[in-house]
Design a protein around this motif. Structure first.
Motif, PDB file in Angstrom:
ATOM      1  N   ALA A   1     -24.954  -8.295  69.134  1.00 14.01           N
ATOM      2  CA  ALA A   1     -23.723  -7.527  69.313  1.00 14.01           C
ATOM      3  C   ALA A   1     -22.792  -7.620  68.109  1.00 14.01           C
ATOM      4  CB  ALA A   1     -22.987  -8.001  70.568  1.00 14.01           C
ATOM      5  N   THR A   2     -22.706  -8.799  67.506  1.00 15.75           N
ATOM      6  CA  THR A   2     -21.736  -9.016  66.428  1.00 15.75           C
ATOM      7  C   THR A   2     -22.337  -8.900  65.037  1.00 15.75           C
ATOM      8  OG1 THR A   2     -22.113 -11.410  66.326  1.00 15.75           O
ATOM      9  CG2 THR A   2     -20.455 -10.621  67.911  1.00 15.75           C
ATOM     10  N   GLY A   3     -23.670  -9.012  64.920  1.00 13.70           N
ATOM     11  CA  GLY A   3     -24.286  -9.040  63.597  1.00 13.70           C
ATOM     12  C   GLY A   3     -23.955 -10.309  62.831  1.00 13.70           C
ATOM     13  N   ALA A   4     -23.506 -11.353  63.528  1.00 13.53           N
ATOM     14  CA  ALA A   4     -23.136 -12.604  62.863  1.00 13.53           C
ATOM     15  C   ALA A   4     -24.371 -13.339  62.357  1.00 13.53           C
ATOM     16  CB  ALA A   4     -22.358 -13.503  63.823  1.00 13.53           C
ATOM     17  N   ARG A   5     -24.207 -14.092  61.297  1.00 10.52           N
ATOM     18  CA  ARG A   5     -25.252 -14.984  60.834  1.00 10.52           C
ATOM     19  C   ARG A   5     -25.404 -16.116  61.849  1.00 10.52           C
ATOM     20  NH1 ARG A   5     -21.850 -13.870  56.447  1.00 10.52           N
ATOM     21  NH2 ARG A   5     -22.838 -12.713  54.730  1.00 10.52           N
ATOM     22  N   VAL A   6     -26.611 -16.668  61.948  1.00 11.61           N
ATOM     23  CA  VAL A   6     -26.837 -17.705  62.951  1.00 11.61           C
ATOM     24  C   VAL A   6     -25.952 -18.926  62.676  1.00 11.61           C
ATOM     25  CG1 VAL A   6     -28.821 -18.709  61.707  1.00 11.61           C
ATOM     26  CG2 VAL A   6     -28.595 -19.034  64.178  1.00 11.61           C
ATOM     27  N   GLY A   7     -25.725 -19.248  61.399  1.00 11.11           N
ATOM     28  CA  GLY A   7     -24.851 -20.370  61.069  1.00 11.11           C
ATOM     29  C   GLY A   7     -23.414 -20.128  61.472  1.00 11.11           C
ATOM     30  N   GLU A   8     -22.982 -18.874  61.364  1.00 14.93           N
ATOM     31  CA  GLU A   8     -21.618 -18.521  61.776  1.00 14.93           C
ATOM     32  C   GLU A   8     -21.446 -18.691  63.277  1.00 14.93           C
ATOM     33  OE1 GLU A   8     -20.914 -15.114  58.285  1.00 14.93           O
ATOM     34  OE2 GLU A   8     -21.413 -14.518  60.332  1.00 14.93           O
ATOM     35  N   LEU A   9     -22.459 -18.289  64.039  1.00 16.94           N
ATOM     36  CA  LEU A   9     -22.370 -18.430  65.492  1.00 16.94           C
ATOM     37  C   LEU A   9     -22.414 -19.897  65.896  1.00 16.94           C
ATOM     38  CD1 LEU A   9     -22.202 -17.045  68.215  1.00 16.94           C
ATOM     39  CD2 LEU A   9     -24.705 -16.874  68.221  1.00 16.94           C
ATOM     40  N   CYS A  10     -23.262 -20.678  65.238  1.00 17.50           N
ATOM     41  CA  CYS A  10     -23.325 -22.108  65.549  1.00 17.50           C
ATOM     42  C   CYS A  10     -21.987 -22.791  65.261  1.00 17.50           C
ATOM     43  CB  CYS A  10     -24.426 -22.785  64.741  1.00 17.50           C
ATOM     44  SG  CYS A  10     -26.105 -22.347  65.257  1.00 17.50           S
ATOM     45  N   GLY A  11     -21.265 -22.325  64.265  1.00 14.78           N
ATOM     46  CA  GLY A  11     -19.999 -22.942  63.893  1.00 14.78           C
ATOM     47  C   GLY A  11     -18.810 -22.465  64.703  1.00 14.78           C
ATOM     48  N   ALA A  12     -18.996 -21.477  65.570  1.00 14.42           N
ATOM     49  CA  ALA A  12     -17.879 -20.928  66.345  1.00 14.42           C
ATOM     50  C   ALA A  12     -17.450 -21.890  67.450  1.00 14.42           C
ATOM     51  CB  ALA A  12     -18.263 -19.580  66.949  1.00 14.42           C
ATOM     52  N   ASP A  13     -16.148 -21.875  67.764  1.00 16.21           N
ATOM     53  CA  ASP A  13     -15.580 -22.684  68.835  1.00 16.21           C
ATOM     54  C   ASP A  13     -15.180 -21.792  70.004  1.00 16.21           C
ATOM     55  OD1 ASP A  13     -15.862 -24.992  67.323  1.00 16.21           O
ATOM     56  OD2 ASP A  13     -13.822 -24.876  66.498  1.00 16.21           O
ATOM     57  N   VAL A  14     -14.944 -22.420  71.141  1.00 13.70           N
ATOM     58  CA  VAL A  14     -14.545 -21.667  72.331  1.00 13.70           C
ATOM     59  C   VAL A  14     -13.281 -20.857  72.062  1.00 13.70           C
ATOM     60  CG1 VAL A  14     -13.753 -21.856  74.727  1.00 13.70           C
ATOM     61  CG2 VAL A  14     -15.648 -23.288  73.920  1.00 13.70           C
ATOM     62  N   ASP A  15     -12.322 -21.465  71.358  1.00 12.40           N
ATOM     63  CA  ASP A  15     -11.060 -20.775  71.081  1.00 12.40           C
ATOM     64  C   ASP A  15     -11.216 -19.594  70.137  1.00 12.40           C
ATOM     65  OD1 ASP A  15      -9.756 -22.481  72.747  1.00 12.40           O
ATOM     66  OD2 ASP A  15      -8.936 -23.759  71.174  1.00 12.40           O
ATOM     67  N   ASP A  16     -12.374 -19.473  69.492  1.00 12.48           N
ATOM     68  CA  ASP A  16     -12.608 -18.330  68.608  1.00 12.48           C
ATOM     69  C   ASP A  16     -12.924 -17.061  69.390  1.00 12.48           C
ATOM     70  OD1 ASP A  16     -12.237 -19.777  66.245  1.00 12.48           O
ATOM     71  OD2 ASP A  16     -14.303 -20.500  66.259  1.00 12.48           O
ATOM     72  N   LEU A  17     -13.189 -17.213  70.668  1.00 10.74           N
ATOM     73  CA  LEU A  17     -13.455 -16.064  71.534  1.00 10.74           C
ATOM     74  C   LEU A  17     -12.155 -15.484  72.072  1.00 10.74           C
ATOM     75  CD1 LEU A  17     -16.403 -17.144  73.864  1.00 10.74           C
ATOM     76  CD2 LEU A  17     -16.391 -15.105  72.429  1.00 10.74           C
ATOM     77  N   ASP A  18     -12.047 -14.183  72.054  1.00  8.05           N
ATOM     78  CA  ASP A  18     -10.978 -13.494  72.765  1.00  8.05           C
ATOM     79  C   ASP A  18     -11.665 -12.662  73.839  1.00  8.05           C
ATOM     80  OD1 ASP A  18      -9.016 -11.714  73.703  1.00  8.05           O
ATOM     81  OD2 ASP A  18      -7.917 -11.816  71.807  1.00  8.05           O
ATOM     82  N   ARG A  19     -11.696 -13.184  75.056  1.00  5.54           N
ATOM     83  CA  ARG A  19     -12.454 -12.538  76.122  1.00  5.54           C
ATOM     84  C   ARG A  19     -11.760 -11.281  76.629  1.00  5.54           C
ATOM     85  NH1 ARG A  19     -13.687 -17.805  79.695  1.00  5.54           N
ATOM     86  NH2 ARG A  19     -15.049 -16.468  80.959  1.00  5.54           N
ATOM     87  N   ALA A  20     -10.460 -11.174  76.387  1.00  4.45           N
ATOM     88  CA  ALA A  20      -9.743  -9.959  76.789  1.00  4.45           C
ATOM     89  C   ALA A  20     -10.027  -8.814  75.827  1.00  4.45           C
ATOM     90  CB  ALA A  20      -8.242 -10.234  76.874  1.00  4.45           C
ATOM     91  N   GLU A  21     -10.016  -9.124  74.518  1.00  5.40           N
ATOM     92  CA  GLU A  21     -10.250  -8.104  73.494  1.00  5.40           C
ATOM     93  C   GLU A  21     -11.720  -7.938  73.142  1.00  5.40           C
ATOM     94  OE1 GLU A  21      -8.037  -6.069  72.202  1.00  5.40           O
ATOM     95  OE2 GLU A  21      -6.416  -6.934  73.409  1.00  5.40           O
TER      96      GLU A  21
END
Length: 308
Positions: A156-176
């Protein structure tokens, strides 16, 4: 001038100072730091084998011979391009800090990496792979819920696998329906995702993650079975497993990034938007995906048009 013989303290100091420069001033990833340091060691070993003792003895002729020797060994164009870039970066730094008086790479030819892209999946095989991840998550295993969320987000995002592994819960905006990731050069960007990925993420956050998280898990979005931040090898294994499960060509997570970019362009998205989503510094990098779409159009034309 610095001595470059194997095991010399000056060579070790040269390596550590260059690594500090890469991390602190250029802000490159640890993967790039390791690669550039390995390239530097390879160059210095080549110089020592040719009888050189000091860094300032390395000249254009030796550099050209170094690249030519690797070409003769059939190293990939991507490796040659990276080693050429590593040498340029190193000597630019070495001149600036006074380690050498002149830069021998100024007239060094540029090795260009191949422009061939990894395989791109058609929409139908991607749908099968994502459906398989969703169906496997029905068994209640929290790791399978994580896997479902991971592959949905990668596509969905086209993110690199390393970028996704480094993401935190607070990096998600579930409303937007957006995810903040940190890419190459520590550049931050916000990427959108759709409702199918949102459903997978919600299932992971409400059912899967709480089952794996413990006091030392930290803020990581995706966790391993022991509760630590998931690593890239785990997600690569997941994508390989799912590909085998549904009988599609074996792919790596990065192929989902290429697939997402190609599908966006084929769906009518403009190059600038895709560039922003992928985090490409140069539009020319994003333009490679138009070549894939053009090849598909050409193939369809040749198969269907009576005067192709």
């Amino acid at each position: 001038m610095a001595e470059i013989t194997t095991g010399s303290p000056q060579r070790a100091l040269l390596r550590s100072d260059f690594a500090l420069h890469l991390r602190a001033q250029r802000g490159v990833s640890e993967h790039t730091v390791r690669a550039y340091l390995g390239d530097l060691e390879h160059l210095l070993d080549h110089a020592v084998r040719h009888g050189l003792v000091r860094l300032d003895e390395i000249d254009l002729a030796l550099l050209r011979g170094w690249l030519a020797s690797m070409a003769a060994d059939d190293l990939s164009r991507a490796t040659l391009a990276r080693r050429s870039a590593a040498a340029r970066t190193f000597f630019t730094w070495a001149v600036r800090v006074g380690r050498v008086p002149t830069d021998p790479t100024l007239r060094l030819g540029t090795a260009r990496a191949s422009s061939v892209l990894p395989a791109v999946l058609a929409p139908e095989p991607v749908a099968r792979l994502l459906d398989a991840a969703r169906e496997r998550a029905d068994d209640g295993d929290p790791v399978h819920l994580r896997d479902w969320a991971a592959v949905e987000l990668l596509y969905a995002t086209g993110a690199r696998v390393g970028e996704l592994c480094g993401a935190d819960v607070d990096d998600l905006d579930r409303a937007e329906l957006t995810l903040r990731v940190v890419g190459k050069g520590d550049k931050e960007r916000v990427v959108p995702f759709g409702r199918p990925a949102a459903r997978a993420v919600d299932a992971w956050l409400t059912q899967g993650r709480p089952a794996l998280a413990h006091d030392t898990s930290g803020p990581a979005l995706l966790l391993g079975r022991r509760g630590g931040r998931v690593d890239q090898r785990q997600l690569r294994a997941v994508v390989h497993e799912l590909a085998a499960l549904v009988g599609v060509d074996d792919i790596a997570p990065h192929a989902l990034r290429h697939t997402a970019a190609t599908h966006l362009l084929e769906g009518g998205s403009d190059l600038r938007s895709v560039q922003e989503i992928l985090g490409h510094a140069s539009l020319s990098t994003t333009q490679r995906y138009t070549h894939v779409s053009a090849e598909r159009l050409r193939s369809a034309f040749q198969l269907a048009h009576p005067r192709a």
